[in-house]
Design a protein around this motif. Structure first.
Motif, PDB file in Angstrom:
ATOM      1  N   SER A 159      -5.629 -11.276  -1.255  1.00 34.78           N
ATOM      2  CA  SER A 159      -5.348 -10.206  -0.286  1.00 34.78           C
ATOM      3  C   SER A 159      -4.809 -10.795   1.003  1.00 34.78           C
ATOM      4  N   ARG A 197       0.833  -1.205   0.000  1.00 33.74           N
ATOM      5  CA  ARG A 197       0.000   0.000   0.000  1.00 33.74           C
ATOM      6  C   ARG A 197       0.867   1.255   0.000  1.00 33.74           C
ATOM      7  N   GLU A 199      -1.613  -7.024  -1.649  1.00 35.62           N
ATOM      8  CA  GLU A 199      -2.289  -7.850  -2.638  1.00 35.62           C
ATOM      9  C   GLU A 199      -1.258  -8.629  -3.450  1.00 35.62           C
ATOM     10  N   LYS A 247      -4.552   2.237  -2.068  1.00 38.17           N
ATOM     11  CA  LYS A 247      -4.017   1.301  -3.068  1.00 38.17           C
ATOM     12  C   LYS A 247      -3.054   2.014  -4.013  1.00 38.17           C
TER      13      LYS A 247
END
Ligand SMILES: Cc1cc2nc3c(=O)[nH]c(=O)nc-3n(C[C@H](O)[C@H](O)[C@H](O)COP(=O)(O)O)c2cc1C
Length: 203
Positions: A142, A62, A151, A68
């Motif tokens: 995830s 992140r 992810e 994201k």
């Protein structure tokens, strides 16, 4: 020293991992955003996962604020991406694209690289890279929670482009590509110092 990941501060966990898993190939990932802007960024949590079908995987963390990364946002929207090989001549440009630029910034322009229309996906290829893999999103896994989420994006490779000079007698001339790898910290390695070993033949 014994290190248990449970409860480790994020940065320390990251530094331990990248110092222990190396050298890592660098996937230079190009995508197209919903707004029509191209995106380009390096990812070294990258690995081939399956041969038939050919599947590759990339781990995406992140941003510092927990949101994201643009690459993930674009892949979730467009369902495709292109993996471009990073070579020594591309190192500086690759590094330029790793800044946390706003979503409307096209990193092809930041780095002075050439986007080329791919054959089978919406995402562009990096013209200067000797190997490009056009990938269709297969699955996203995830891990973790909230701002510490990661992810793992799996993509099916639909087409591989290899510049003709590196394709000799049906093989990629891997030792000629001058690919670079990622080490710990801000260190990289070259692939100029290679050696060959034949595997044992067991009858
Ligand atoms: C060589 C290199 C490898 C990187 N590998 C990863 C990675 O595997 N996963 C990740 O989340 N970020 C990685 N980063 C950081 C991203 O490139 C950086 O966060 C970038 O701003 C993401 O861009 P984007 O938001 O346009 O996708 C790497 C950076 C460099 C310089």
């Amino acid at each position: 020293m014994k290190i248990d990941p449970a409860g480790l501060e994020r940065k320390i966990a990251h530094d331990v991992l990248v110092g222990a898993v190396l050298p890592r190939p660098i996937a230079f990932i190009s995508t197209l955003g919903e707004d029509g802007v191209y995106n380009l960024a390096p990812y070294s949590f990258f690995i081939p996962v399956s041969m038939n079908p050919i599947i590759v995987g990339v781990g995406i963390g992140r941003k510092r604020d927990g949101s994201k990364k643009d690459t993930l946002v674009n892949i979730e929207w467009g369902k495709d991406f292109v993996v471009n090989l990073v070579t020594e001549p591309l190192a500086e440009a690759m590094n330029q694209t790793a800044g946390e630029y706003p979503k409307d910034v096209d990193e092809f322009q930041v780095a002075g690289l050439t986007p080329i229309q791919a054959d089978l996906v919406k995402s562009p290829r990096v013209g200067e890279s000797p190997v490009n893999m056009e990938c269709r999103l297969h699955q996203i896994l995830s891990f973790g929670e909230s701002t510490r989420k990661n992810e793992f994006v799996l993509g099916e490779v639909l087409r591989i482009h290899v510049k003709d000079e590196y394709w000799v007698k049906g093989e990629i001339q891997s030792t000629k590509l001058r690919a670079i790898g990622r080490m710990g910290g801000d260190f990289y390695c070259r692939t100029g110092d290679v050696f060959e070993m034949k595997r044992p033949v067991v009858r």
